[in-house]
Motif scaffolding. Structure first.
Motif, PDB file in Angstrom:
ATOM      1  N   PRO A 184       3.975  -1.641   0.271  1.00 37.70           N
ATOM      2  CA  PRO A 184       4.806  -2.377   1.237  1.00 37.70           C
ATOM      3  C   PRO A 184       3.992  -3.111   2.302  1.00 37.70           C
ATOM      4  O   PRO A 184       4.367  -4.202   2.732  1.00 37.70           O
ATOM      5  CB  PRO A 184       5.677  -1.280   1.863  1.00 37.70           C
ATOM      6  CG  PRO A 184       5.738  -0.225   0.839  1.00 37.70           C
ATOM      7  CD  PRO A 184       4.406  -0.253   0.180  1.00 37.70           C
ATOM      8  N   THR A 185       2.880  -2.527   2.722  1.00 38.01           N
ATOM      9  CA  THR A 185       2.036  -3.189   3.712  1.00 38.01           C
ATOM     10  C   THR A 185       1.427  -4.463   3.145  1.00 38.01           C
ATOM     11  O   THR A 185       1.386  -5.496   3.814  1.00 38.01           O
ATOM     12  CB  THR A 185       0.922  -2.231   4.192  1.00 38.01           C
ATOM     13  OG1 THR A 185       1.531  -1.080   4.763  1.00 38.01           O
ATOM     14  CG2 THR A 185       0.033  -2.897   5.208  1.00 38.01           C
ATOM     15  N   TRP A 186       0.945  -4.429   1.926  1.00 35.69           N
ATOM     16  CA  TRP A 186       0.367  -5.617   1.309  1.00 35.69           C
ATOM     17  C   TRP A 186       1.418  -6.713   1.114  1.00 35.69           C
ATOM     18  O   TRP A 186       1.150  -7.888   1.268  1.00 35.69           O
ATOM     19  CB  TRP A 186      -0.268  -5.275  -0.032  1.00 35.69           C
ATOM     20  CG  TRP A 186      -1.492  -4.435   0.077  1.00 35.69           C
ATOM     21  CD1 TRP A 186      -2.381  -4.383   1.124  1.00 35.69           C
ATOM     22  CD2 TRP A 186      -1.968  -3.501  -0.882  1.00 35.69           C
ATOM     23  NE1 TRP A 186      -3.365  -3.478   0.868  1.00 35.69           N
ATOM     24  CE2 TRP A 186      -3.149  -2.924  -0.354  1.00 35.69           C
ATOM     25  CE3 TRP A 186      -1.532  -3.083  -2.121  1.00 35.69           C
ATOM     26  CZ2 TRP A 186      -3.875  -1.965  -1.036  1.00 35.69           C
ATOM     27  CZ3 TRP A 186      -2.265  -2.132  -2.804  1.00 35.69           C
ATOM     28  CH2 TRP A 186      -3.422  -1.589  -2.264  1.00 35.69           C
ATOM     29  N   ARG A 187       2.627  -6.300   0.724  1.00 36.05           N
ATOM     30  CA  ARG A 187       3.675  -7.305   0.459  1.00 36.05           C
ATOM     31  C   ARG A 187       4.197  -7.956   1.723  1.00 36.05           C
ATOM     32  O   ARG A 187       4.474  -9.150   1.737  1.00 36.05           O
ATOM     33  CB  ARG A 187       4.826  -6.661  -0.302  1.00 36.05           C
ATOM     34  CG  ARG A 187       4.372  -6.250  -1.705  1.00 36.05           C
ATOM     35  CD  ARG A 187       5.484  -6.102  -2.628  1.00 36.05           C
ATOM     36  NE  ARG A 187       6.239  -7.348  -2.685  1.00 36.05           N
ATOM     37  CZ  ARG A 187       7.261  -7.539  -3.464  1.00 36.05           C
ATOM     38  NH1 ARG A 187       7.659  -6.567  -4.238  1.00 36.05           N
ATOM     39  NH2 ARG A 187       7.893  -8.675  -3.472  1.00 36.05           N
ATOM     40  N   THR A 188       4.378  -7.178   2.784  1.00 34.20           N
ATOM     41  CA  THR A 188       4.953  -7.733   4.013  1.00 34.20           C
ATOM     42  C   THR A 188       3.908  -8.199   4.992  1.00 34.20           C
ATOM     43  O   THR A 188       4.195  -9.018   5.875  1.00 34.20           O
ATOM     44  CB  THR A 188       5.839  -6.698   4.714  1.00 34.20           C
ATOM     45  OG1 THR A 188       5.032  -5.574   5.102  1.00 34.20           O
ATOM     46  CG2 THR A 188       6.967  -6.244   3.823  1.00 34.20           C
ATOM     47  N   GLY A 189       2.687  -7.679   4.898  1.00 29.55           N
ATOM     48  CA  GLY A 189       1.645  -8.032   5.863  1.00 29.55           C
ATOM     49  C   GLY A 189       1.798  -7.315   7.186  1.00 29.55           C
ATOM     50  O   GLY A 189       1.126  -7.652   8.158  1.00 29.55           O
ATOM     51  N   ARG A 190       2.683  -6.325   7.239  1.00 28.27           N
ATOM     52  CA  ARG A 190       2.923  -5.555   8.464  1.00 28.27           C
ATOM     53  C   ARG A 190       2.830  -4.076   8.183  1.00 28.27           C
ATOM     54  O   ARG A 190       3.227  -3.604   7.131  1.00 28.27           O
ATOM     55  CB  ARG A 190       4.329  -5.841   9.000  1.00 28.27           C
ATOM     56  CG  ARG A 190       4.489  -7.251   9.477  1.00 28.27           C
ATOM     57  CD  ARG A 190       5.852  -7.448  10.029  1.00 28.27           C
ATOM     58  NE  ARG A 190       6.116  -6.425  11.049  1.00 28.27           N
ATOM     59  CZ  ARG A 190       7.203  -6.399  11.779  1.00 28.27           C
ATOM     60  NH1 ARG A 190       8.125  -7.299  11.608  1.00 28.27           N
ATOM     61  NH2 ARG A 190       7.372  -5.462  12.674  1.00 28.27           N
ATOM     62  N   SER A 226       4.151  -1.887  10.509  1.00 25.95           N
ATOM     63  CA  SER A 226       5.227  -1.244  11.275  1.00 25.95           C
ATOM     64  C   SER A 226       6.540  -1.256  10.527  1.00 25.95           C
ATOM     65  O   SER A 226       6.768  -2.010   9.629  1.00 25.95           O
ATOM     66  CB  SER A 226       5.405  -1.945  12.600  1.00 25.95           C
ATOM     67  OG  SER A 226       5.765  -3.282  12.411  1.00 25.95           O
TER      68      SER A 226
END
Length: 53
Positions: free
Chosen positions: A45-51, A53
């Motif tokens: 999820p971090t890689w996909r959204t760039g966030r 938080s």
């Protein structure tokens, strides 16, 4: 280097489990499942959204 210092205790405990006769299998399975869950729950999820938080 200061960010990796707290991990040394965790890694040492995991290595101790791996070299133990009675807990080697469950220690390896537990470590691999935690790594797999961390990858799917946090990293992807971090890689996909760039966030984070």
């Amino acid at each position: 280097m200061k960010y990796f210092t707290p991990l040394f205790v965790f890694i040492a405990g995991w290595i101790l489990l791996i070299f133990s006769d009675t807990l080697a299998t469950i220690g390896l399975v537990n470590g691999l499942l935690q790594l797999l869950m961390f990858t799917f729950v946090v990293c992807i999820p971090t890689w996909r959204t760039g966030r984070m938080s």
